[in-house]
Design an enzyme around this catalytic site. Structure first.
Site, PDB file in Angstrom:
ATOM      1  N   CYS A  86       0.817  -1.220   0.000  1.00 44.25           N
ATOM      2  CA  CYS A  86       0.000   0.000   0.000  1.00 44.25           C
ATOM      3  C   CYS A  86       0.850   1.268   0.000  1.00 44.25           C
ATOM      4  O   CYS A  86       0.322   2.364  -0.217  1.00 44.25           O
ATOM      5  CB  CYS A  86      -0.927   0.010   1.213  1.00 44.25           C
ATOM      6  N   HIS A 335      -9.077   3.600  -1.446  1.00 44.06           N
ATOM      7  CA  HIS A 335      -7.737   3.039  -1.324  1.00 44.06           C
ATOM      8  C   HIS A 335      -7.395   2.128  -2.502  1.00 44.06           C
ATOM      9  O   HIS A 335      -7.384   0.905  -2.370  1.00 44.06           O
ATOM     10  CB  HIS A 335      -7.633   2.277  -0.009  1.00 44.06           C
TER      11      HIS A 335
END
Length: 390
Positions: A86, A335
């Site tokens: 991420c 996200h």
């Protein structure tokens, strides 16, 4: 070493986009970034590109950097992909800054892209899980919600924070995200909604977890030698910090903080010559609500165990002393793994340029972005500065 400046940045909307590909999304993000450069920029001006992506779904795992940049009209330049879960495009920004500071490039492009919504939930869980510790977490069935639930359980047991404080994070970030036209979940929610949502991994419920999203973001970095060609109001990259930590949660001594975040923050503050008290706003990696609470403490905004007090006192609200996640954060804005870090920098660029619209913070000078990979196996922090005329 030369100073590096953000001269333009942009992102696509984050959300579910079945008609888009990773190539088309990245091209759109780059177009938005180029259009944001005050004096204009030609694609031929870009000397190097670094693209962050996990490659969710297995799409173009090899040569995804050139595949995205060539499609976007960047021909013949060095183009590479960085993967750090991420934190991929947060690290791509870091590498672009390094290229500019070292003199290897006068203008560098950092970006990220991810498509995540075209698979079943089971397949998506697999691709998310590859960023966790493989043998003892992913292959034994542990999800990231489960890992962060362990962190949340330990933290709530050890300190005075409650599940309601986790829900307060969601309420705040949804309120901000409702002001962001590019947010995936751009709606407000009540505290009752956030407290009463279905459990995902106790003590985390649905409103404590960010969505999986499609999207792309791009950031243009220029050296001090050429920055005046592009803008008279550049945003300086004042400090950068990065660090790693054991990938598996079970390998760590402490579940109530992320060591890589703490070290990356300290490095960024030191390079920028500031302290946490100087930060005017922050974009924090709130993949789960507990992650935002931990980041308040890891980044030095309060002492250990006192994060809930910042929420109760309204410090991190949009009109508070230290607004956090004015964009809506991962929780509301979304996200798309590879795009998140660059998207945070794009938001900070807008805020420091005074172009954040309804969510604009009053006269900020220093903005911080905090991007985490996995459950803390990697972290990167940038401090951006709007230079004030003397």
């Amino acid at each position: 070493m030369r100073d590096a400046y953000v001269i333009g940045a942009g992102q696509t909307p984050f959300g579910t986009m079945p008609d888009e590909s990773y190539r088309s999304l990245f091209s759109a993000a780059l177009e938005t970034a180029v259009d944001s450069v005050p004096y204009g920029l030609e694609r031929d001006d870009i000397d190097e590109a670094v693209i962050g992506s996990l490659g969710v779904g297995g799409r173009q795992l090899g040569l995804s950097g050139p595949a995205a940049t060539e499609h976007a009209g960047l021909h013949g330049i060095p183009s590479s992909r960085i993967e750090n879960a991420c934190a991929a495009s947060g690290y791509s920004v870091r590498q672009a800054v390094q290229a500019v500071k070292s003199g290897m490039a006068d203008v560098a492009l950092a970006g990220g892209v991810e498509i995540m919504t075209d698979m079943s939930s089971d397949v998506t869980k697999y691709w998310l899980g590859v960023s966790g510790e493989t043998e003892w977490e992913r292959l034994t069935g542990t999800t990231f919600a489960g890992v962060y639930a362990q962190m949340a359980s330990t933290y709530l047991d050890q300190y005075e924070a409650t599940q309601e404080h986790l829900s307060m994070v969601a309420v705040k970030n949804h309120e901000n995200g409702a002001k962001n036209p590019k947010a995936h979940l751009g709606f407000e929610c009540s505290l009752d909604d956030a407290v009463g949502a279905p459990t995902v991994a106790d003590p985390l419920n649905l409103y404590h977890c960010c969505p999986t999203s499609d999207g792309a973001a791009a950031v243009l970095i220029a050296s001090e030698d050429v920055v005046d060609e592009y803008t008279d109001d550049p945003i300086r990259v004042a400090g950068v910090g990065a660090a790693s930590e054991r990938v598996g949660l079970f390998q760590r001594d402490d579940y109530t903080g992320i060591a890589s975040s703490k070290k990356a923050g300290e490095q960024a503050y030191d390079e920028a010559g500031i302290t946490p008290d100087d930060v005017d706003f922050a974009e924090i990696h709130d993949c789960f609500a507990i992650a935002e609470l931990l980041a308040y403490e890891d980044l030095g905004f309060c002492e250990r165990g006192e994060a809930h007090q910042l929420l109760e006192d309204g410090v991190t609200e949009l009109d508070g002393e230290l607004p956090v996640n004015a964009s809506g954060g991962l929780k509301s804005k979304g996200h798309p793994i590879g795009a998140t870090g660059a998207g945070q920098v794009a938001e900070a660029f807008k805020q420091l340029s005074g172009k954040a619209g309804d969510r604009q913070i009053d006269d900020p000078q220093y903005g911080l972005t905090h991007n985490v990979g996995g459950s803390g196996g990697a972290a990167v922090v940038h401090v951006l500065e709007r230079e004030v005329a003397q």
